[in-house]
Design an enzyme around this catalytic site. Structure first.
Site, PDB file in Angstrom:
ATOM      1  CB  VAL A  93      15.356  -7.606  16.023  1.00 46.35           C
ATOM      2  CG1 VAL A  93      14.344  -8.059  17.056  1.00 46.35           C
ATOM      3  CG2 VAL A  93      14.736  -7.623  14.632  1.00 46.35           C
ATOM      4  CG  HIS A  97      19.752 -11.259  16.402  1.00 48.76           C
ATOM      5  ND1 HIS A  97      19.367 -10.058  16.963  1.00 48.76           N
ATOM      6  CD2 HIS A  97      20.159 -10.972  15.139  1.00 48.76           C
ATOM      7  CE1 HIS A  97      19.513  -9.089  16.076  1.00 48.76           C
ATOM      8  NE2 HIS A  97      20.004  -9.610  14.971  1.00 48.76           N
TER       9      HIS A  97
END
Length: 138
Positions: A93, A97
């Site tokens: 993604v 993160h």
């Protein structure tokens, strides 16, 4: 960010199992965990990679990662943890993160199989170090 899965989670538009949120970060369970308790920590503000995260956000964000790491270890009664982030390559993604994964000895996770090497000689090592120092001055 339009069509960002993690921005939709941060905004509450996509359901998630949140474990933490504040003005800087949101943490939620990975939908395909390595082990139960595998958490993703994302900055609330969209940044595709670590290098896109504003300098003023880096310290506070990683303070949250540190706190969540301790909580994952305690809650999952883990002996330790694996804390990692990808930058572009293998980043599923495009919203920065950090994975926080509870770990125990002999848990079956084999880690990364990175081919290790050596520098040709000290001159080669010094050349690479000089290139890195020069890039840091940019």
């Amino acid at each position: 960010m339009v069509n960002c899965t993690f921005c939709a989670i941060v905004a509450g538009e996509t359901p998630s199992h949140r474990v933490y949120e504040d003005e800087r970060a949101v943490a939620f369970l990975d939908t395909r965990p390595l082990f139960p308790g595998h958490v993703l920590v994302v900055p609330r503000r969209h940044a595709e990679t670590l290098t896109d995260l504003p300098d003023s956000d880096v310290g506070p964000f990683f303070g949250r990662v540190q706190r969540i790491t301790g909580a994952v270890e305690r809650a999952m009664e883990a002996a330790g943890s694996f804390v990692a982030a990808n930058n572009r390559v293998s980043q599923s993604v495009p919203h920065f993160h950090v994975h926080v994964v509870p770990r125990n000895r002999k848990d079956g996770l084999r880690g990364f199989f990175w081919p290790r090497g050596r520098y040709t000689d000290d001159a080669h090592a010094e050349d690479v170090a000089a290139r890195l120092r020069a890039a840091l001055e940019d």
